[in-house]
Design a protein around this motif. Sequence first.
Motif, PDB file in Angstrom:
ATOM      1  N   LEU A  62       0.871  -1.450   0.005  1.00  0.00           N
ATOM      2  CA  LEU A  62       0.123  -0.209  -0.219  1.00  0.00           C
ATOM      3  C   LEU A  62       1.232   1.473  -0.035  1.00  0.00           C
ATOM      4  N   THR A  78      -5.922   6.362  -4.267  1.00  0.00           N
ATOM      5  CA  THR A  78      -5.677   5.557  -3.405  1.00  0.00           C
ATOM      6  C   THR A  78      -6.174   4.413  -3.455  1.00  0.00           C
ATOM      7  N   THR A  82      -5.688   0.699  -2.647  1.00  0.00           N
ATOM      8  CA  THR A  82      -5.170  -0.298  -2.435  1.00  0.00           C
ATOM      9  C   THR A  82      -5.843  -2.033  -2.936  1.00  0.00           C
ATOM     10  N   CYS A  83      -6.226  -1.690  -3.718  1.00  0.00           N
ATOM     11  CA  CYS A  83      -6.450  -2.796  -4.964  1.00  0.00           C
ATOM     12  C   CYS A  83      -4.812  -4.051  -5.392  1.00  0.00           C
ATOM     13  N   LEU A  86      -4.033  -5.171  -1.576  1.00  0.00           N
ATOM     14  CA  LEU A  86      -4.847  -6.626  -1.755  1.00  0.00           C
ATOM     15  C   LEU A  86      -4.151  -7.440  -2.429  1.00  0.00           C
TER      16      LEU A  86
END
Length: 171
Positions: A62, A78, A82-83, A86
């Motif tokens: 991140l 953002t 985040t994707c 993950l």
Amino acid sequence: MMQRLLGGLSLALAYLVAGKLGLMLALPPGYASGIFPAAGLAVGAAYLWGRRTLLWIFLGSLLLNLWVGASSTSATTTAAATCVALASALQAWWGCAVLRAALGRRTRLDSDTSVTRYLLLSPVIALVSASISVLSLFGLGVVGAGERLETWGFWWLGDTLGIAAVFPRVL
């Protein structure tokens, strides 16, 4: 407790540094690299220490991806960071599960069979982050329709080479 916290922060920092070095070879918009050592670091850490590494891999990824998109502070940047984070954590978890099933819980990669299995599985493991990340970036409008296949291929190759080169060193 403090030792685990310091270990986790060290892993996140190592991911950030390894990722930044790998992204020096990145294609625009800066997410896919021809070799991505952080992928091998993440899979190796998860293989050795299990699920407790996933939060720190997520955090390192991140921070790295927020750094990549630092020129823009939009919600899209953002969301993209985040994707990708993950997907990176999911790839580490998947890689851990696949390699533990194929090699056992502890391997030294000291036989032809273990080395062959690990080398054959590295490209399979790399499918996870490349696929999820590029699909997410496309959905967010960060990667255009004409760039999807090239970005996916470069991402997959970079993670494959990162896993193949760095995983043994983590062990």
